[in-house]
Design an enzyme around this catalytic site. Structure first.
Site, PDB file in Angstrom:
ATOM      1  N   LYS A   1       0.831  -1.215   0.000  1.00  0.00           N
ATOM      2  CA  LYS A   1       0.000   0.000   0.000  1.00  0.00           C
ATOM      3  C   LYS A   1       0.863   1.261   0.000  1.00  0.00           C
ATOM      4  CE  LYS A   1      -2.920   3.137   0.396  1.00  0.00           C
ATOM      5  NZ  LYS A   1      -4.202   3.382   0.932  1.00  0.00           N
TER       6      LYS A   1
ATOM      7  N   CYS B   1      -3.280  10.885   1.936  1.00  0.00           N
ATOM      8  CA  CYS B   1      -2.637   9.609   1.589  1.00  0.00           C
ATOM      9  C   CYS B   1      -1.287   9.838   0.935  1.00  0.00           C
ATOM     10  CB  CYS B   1      -3.539   8.849   0.634  1.00  0.00           C
ATOM     11  SG  CYS B   1      -5.214   8.740   1.255  1.00  0.00           S
TER      12      CYS B   1
HETATM   13  N1  SAJ Z   1      -2.330  15.100  -8.548  1.00  0.00           N
HETATM   14  C1  SAJ Z   1      -1.615  15.913  -9.401  1.00  0.00           C
HETATM   15  N2  SAJ Z   1      -1.376  15.467 -10.673  1.00  0.00           N
HETATM   16  C2  SAJ Z   1      -1.852  14.264 -11.120  1.00  0.00           C
HETATM   17  C3  SAJ Z   1      -2.576  13.445 -10.228  1.00  0.00           C
HETATM   18  C4  SAJ Z   1      -2.796  13.893  -8.941  1.00  0.00           C
HETATM   19  O1  SAJ Z   1      -1.175  17.007  -9.038  1.00  0.00           O
HETATM   20  O2  SAJ Z   1      -1.617  13.940 -12.287  1.00  0.00           O
HETATM   21  C5  SAJ Z   1      -2.586  15.565  -7.163  1.00  0.00           C
HETATM   22  C6  SAJ Z   1      -4.095  15.731  -6.862  1.00  0.00           C
HETATM   23  O3  SAJ Z   1      -4.554  16.982  -7.277  1.00  0.00           O
HETATM   24  C7  SAJ Z   1      -4.106  15.558  -5.365  1.00  0.00           C
HETATM   25  C8  SAJ Z   1      -2.997  14.534  -5.118  1.00  0.00           C
HETATM   26  O4  SAJ Z   1      -2.175  14.554  -6.268  1.00  0.00           O
HETATM   27  O5  SAJ Z   1      -3.766  16.768  -4.703  1.00  0.00           O
HETATM   28  C9  SAJ Z   1      -3.469  13.133  -4.849  1.00  0.00           C
HETATM   29  O6  SAJ Z   1      -4.588  12.792  -5.676  1.00  0.00           O
HETATM   30  P1  SAJ Z   1      -4.795  11.355  -6.310  1.00  0.00           P
HETATM   31  O7  SAJ Z   1      -6.046  11.381  -7.100  1.00  0.00           O
HETATM   32  O8  SAJ Z   1      -3.582  10.925  -7.013  1.00  0.00           O
HETATM   33  O9  SAJ Z   1      -4.898  10.362  -5.079  1.00  0.00           O
HETATM   34  P2  SAJ Z   1      -5.743  10.322  -3.715  1.00  0.00           P
HETATM   35  O10 SAJ Z   1      -4.865  10.838  -2.622  1.00  0.00           O
HETATM   36  O11 SAJ Z   1      -7.078  10.927  -3.842  1.00  0.00           O
HETATM   37  O12 SAJ Z   1      -5.931   8.737  -3.564  1.00  0.00           O
HETATM   38  C10 SAJ Z   1      -4.778   7.923  -3.522  1.00  0.00           C
HETATM   39  C11 SAJ Z   1      -4.973   6.740  -4.482  1.00  0.00           C
HETATM   40  N3  SAJ Z   1      -3.708   6.051  -4.666  1.00  0.00           N
HETATM   41  C12 SAJ Z   1      -3.195   5.806  -5.884  1.00  0.00           C
HETATM   42  O13 SAJ Z   1      -3.729   6.185  -6.905  1.00  0.00           O
HETATM   43  C13 SAJ Z   1      -1.923   5.010  -5.927  1.00  0.00           C
HETATM   44  C14 SAJ Z   1      -6.037   5.807  -3.949  1.00  0.00           C
HETATM   45  O14 SAJ Z   1      -6.145   4.639  -4.760  1.00  0.00           O
HETATM   46  C15 SAJ Z   1      -5.727   5.397  -2.510  1.00  0.00           C
HETATM   47  O15 SAJ Z   1      -6.737   4.555  -1.976  1.00  0.00           O
HETATM   48  C16 SAJ Z   1      -5.665   6.664  -1.679  1.00  0.00           C
HETATM   49  O16 SAJ Z   1      -4.588   7.466  -2.187  1.00  0.00           O
HETATM   50  C17 SAJ Z   1      -5.423   6.278  -0.241  1.00  0.00           C
HETATM   51  O17 SAJ Z   1      -6.370   6.331   0.534  1.00  0.00           O
HETATM   52  O18 SAJ Z   1      -4.304   5.870   0.100  1.00  0.00           O
END
Ligand code: SAJ
Length: 423
Positions: A224, A278
């Protein structure tokens, strides 16, 4: 797989107690209830407990309100301030870090203390909270010291000596898609012993459509953390490219789009920084466990943590072209179309710009009141903010912002950290 032992009725789990009714616990409780289990959700937040018992929810997640309402009406889901006896316990409490990024397991310890008195031989305890490697074994030890009359597992021990089952199955759901992903994602299930993993898989098999992938508790914990660190590193690369493009006066969105036409390249999107509870947190749990082996993970964290400060610098620079400018920050949630402000770079940026003595108004369609840290910032409706602002800072790519007519932006200074309004 062997039928689970030590559980009631027809060999299936009938009752579940979920500790922590937040973004993971409440959807999990509701999904399990909708699949026929009798679920008690436990939280220390009295308001959340009251709302849920009225069939309402205290967090925003698509369709969660309907699911909770139905499960409560059917008598399958109840909320309570204290744990009740059950066949299985799911711990879904926060695992933040303390100063210096050291993991804080106090909520897990408190959950262990809370459930210990109601445990009975044969029960299954699963921790779904994202956990530093070793947490599940630690949980088993905490429970064992509170209930010396029960036999909890230790790694490497013969399962036959135990009458309790302890496992880790990390939640992996994406906010905004939680109810879909809860059921359809494959689940990594790590047991302290093989038997523990099998018991946990038997429970999830009653509820999820995805596959159960069995392993050890320690491996499941690292898997994870690795998933989120992997994403953090990839976002850091995108953010670094954004900085490079700014320096070289190149449009990062165009450059990324073109690079991604290569069949083996998939650069993510730069943004104002990484938020949520996360991805901005979990990589530190790996660093804490192996500080000397993680220069890349640490560098990624620093790149992403630095990003809000570069946005603030851009805003300050833009503000120098005005006397008494009004800056509108659009979006405070850490990502699109959710109400979650935890670790949000948008909140940090809004705070830091206001700290400069600049007049800031904030638009966040998904929350009613601004967080305490922005108590002195005016919350505005989108149309008012568009009318009043000299500088628009797009921080979260919420749908209502996508729908803005580009003509409205004419004459404004626009800092679009998400590339939302690119022509
Ligand atoms: N972000 C960017 N650029 C991108 C993608 C995301 O700047 O191309 C930023 C988002 O705006 C946000 C942050 O990253 O601020 C995180 O967003 P996210 O959509 O990547 O992830 P989370 O935190 O909402 O959810 C993640 C997920 N993990 C992965 O995709 C590996 C989810 O599957 C997990 O369950 C979750 O963390 C968790 O609870 O751990």
């Amino acid at each position: 797989m062997n039928a689970p032992t030590g559980i009631s009725g027809d060999g299936k789990f009938a009752t579940v107690c979920v500790i922590g009714l937040g973004y993971v616990g409440l959807p999990t409780a509701a999904v399990m209830a909708s699949r026929g289990l009798d679920v008690t959700g436990v939280d220390v937040n009295n308001r959340a407990v009251e709302l849920i018992n009225q069939g309402k929810v205290h967090i925003i997640e698509p369709d969660l309100d309907i699911l909770v309402n139905g499960a409560v009406a059917m008598g399958k889901l109840k909320a309570s301030l204290a744990p009740v006896p059950a066949d299985a316990f799911i711990i879904a409490v926060p695992t933040p870090f303390k100063d210096d990024h050291v993991p804080d397991l106090s909520y897990v310890k408190a959950a262990a203390k809370a459930i210990a008195p109601v445990l009975k031989a044969g029960d299954l305890i699963i921790i779904e909270s994202t956990s530093p490697v070793g947490t599940t074994e630690q949980l088993s030890q905490w429970l064992a010291s509170d209930r010396p009359d029960l036999k909890f597992p230790t790694a490497g021990e013969n399962s036959e000596n135990c009458n309790m089952y302890v496992a880790h199955s990390p939640e992996r759901v994406l906010p905004g898609r939680v109810l879909i992903e809860l059921v359809s994602n494959d689940r990594v299930i790590g047991g302290i012993t093989e038997k523990c993993a099998e018991q946990a898989a038997a429970l999830y098999d009653q509820v999820i459509d995805g596959k159960s992938l069995l392993t050890t508790a320690r491996t499941a914990e690292l898997v994870k953390l690795a998933e989120n660190a992997y994403r953090d590193v990839n976002i850091a690369f995108a953010n670094e490219m954004g900085n490079v493009c700014d320096e070289m006066d190149i449009d990062v969105w165009e450059a990324t789009k073109l690079a991604n036409r290569h069949p083996r390249v998939n650069i993510l999107n730069p943004g104002p920084g990484v938020g949520g509870h996360c991805i901005a947190v979990d990589p530190w749990f790996i660093v804490d466990g192996a500080p000397d082996q993680t220069p890349l993970i640490q560098a990624a964290r620093h790149v992403n943590d630095q990003k809000p400060l570069s946005v603030v610098q851009q805003v300050i620079k833009a503000a120098e072209n005005f006397t008494n400018p009004v800056v509108a920050c659009l979006g405070l949630a850490y990502k699109a179309d959710i109400d979650d402000l935890r670790e949000s770079p948008a909140v940090e940026i809004t705070r830091l710009v206001a700290d400069q003595g600049i007049t800031v108004i904030a638009v966040e369609p998904y929350v009613e009141t601004l967080p305490e840290v922005l108590a002195d910032v005016e919350k505005a409706r989108l149309d008012d903010a568009l009318a009043k602002a000299d500088i628009l800072v797009l921080l979260t790519d919420h749908s209502p912002f996508k729908a803005i007519d580009p003509a409205t932006l004419k004459g404004k200074t626009v800092i679009d950290t998400r590339g939302l309004w690119r022509a």
